[in-house]
Write an enzyme that holds these catalytic residues in place. Sequence first.
Site, short mmCIF file in Angstrom:
data_model
loop_
_atom_site.label_atom_id
_atom_site.label_comp_id
_atom_site.label_asym_id
_atom_site.label_seq_id
_atom_site.Cartn_x
_atom_site.Cartn_y
_atom_site.Cartn_z
N GLN A 81 0.83 -1.20 0.00
CA GLN A 81 0.00 0.00 0.00
C GLN A 81 0.87 1.26 0.00
OE1 GLN A 81 -3.32 -0.27 -0.16
NE2 GLN A 81 -3.64 1.94 -0.28
N TRP B 239 -7.31 9.39 -3.51
CA TRP B 239 -7.39 8.30 -4.48
C TRP B 239 -6.81 6.99 -3.93
CZ3 TRP B 239 -10.12 8.60 -8.91
CH2 TRP B 239 -10.44 9.88 -9.38
N ALA C 83 -5.39 5.28 -0.36
CA ALA C 83 -5.30 5.46 1.09
C ALA C 83 -3.86 5.35 1.57
CB ALA C 83 -6.15 4.42 1.79
N SER D 84 -6.04 1.76 4.55
CA SER D 84 -6.76 1.19 3.42
C SER D 84 -7.53 -0.06 3.83
CB SER D 84 -5.79 0.82 2.29
OG SER D 84 -6.45 0.05 1.29
N GLU E 209 -15.88 5.75 -5.89
CA GLU E 209 -15.21 4.61 -6.49
C GLU E 209 -16.23 3.51 -6.81
OE1 GLU E 209 -10.76 5.00 -4.40
OE2 GLU E 209 -11.95 3.18 -4.13
N HIS F 221 -15.08 -0.22 -5.98
CA HIS F 221 -14.61 -0.65 -4.66
C HIS F 221 -15.77 -1.20 -3.82
CE1 HIS F 221 -11.69 -0.14 -1.17
NE2 HIS F 221 -12.83 -0.45 -0.57
#
Length: 307
Positions: free
Chosen positions: A183, A211, A213, A218, A279, A282
């Site tokens: 990440q 956009w 994390a 995240s 998003e 997601h």
Amino acid sequence: MLKKCSVVLAAVLITSLLMTGCFGGDSASSSMSTASSTMSGSSSMMDSSLQDSSVMDSSMTDPSDMSGVYDSSLPGGNLPDDSDMTASSGILPGDSDMSGANSVDSGNSEAASAAASASWELTLVNSGHVLPESFTVETRKISGYEKEFDVRAADYLETMMADAKAAGYPLHLVSGYRSVSYQKGLYQRKVQYYLDQGLTQAEAEAQAATWVARPGTSEHNLGLAADIVSGDWYVGHNDLTQDFEETPQFQWLYEHCAEYGFVLRYPKGKEDVTGVVYEPWHYRYVGKKAAAEIMKDGLSLEEYLGL
């Protein structure tokens, strides 16, 4: 002689009486002392009993009714069998008369976080709720992919994708579980993109965070988030973009995801609440009950938890 015998007899009689009186007095005194001690002990026990009763009455009328009572003297400093805390409302079982003291509706984010943490499906991860470094999760690979997902929810993800394909809407799993280190790489790459556009470091980091994390914030680090697009998405795209909402695959996901325990995690118009841009790709596993309520009411997870 008779007179002498009478004197002796009288002396013996007097001595006998004196001895009887003395011993009788000691016995009586001892008995009274014992009785006094017993009464004193009874009085002490009664006082103690009354004190215990007073303490009990001050907290509850029935020891088995622990509604809304927090006792730090209990093992673990918590209520017995409190595993069924209602995460969606943040209320302990039986404490509905606590005037909202533990209700997330009162704006108590700490209470809401504690409630959510009691249910693994509703664990909140965002910029204000960072996963601890010690966080671990058991994952497994999703069938047909190298991507992994929380083992407790992996079956639901596979079933959803299989049903979508059977319905004529083949999907593609772009990403599932990500390590914190991975990440970090994604985030830094996005920061660099904005730096190349002429933004300052602070501006680039802030924009990138809308956009991608920051590491530890995240849901992909949690193992319960999946980025999903259509099976042919990369024929005409090289990235995830919001026009995915225009595809029939998105429409199918939006209408059916809750049946499998998933929600559209970052809805359109909720950016101020989630801190993340819309998003449409997601999806987050939260369990079927919560998913049905969230999707029905058009909520974000933050709103559902009352934060």
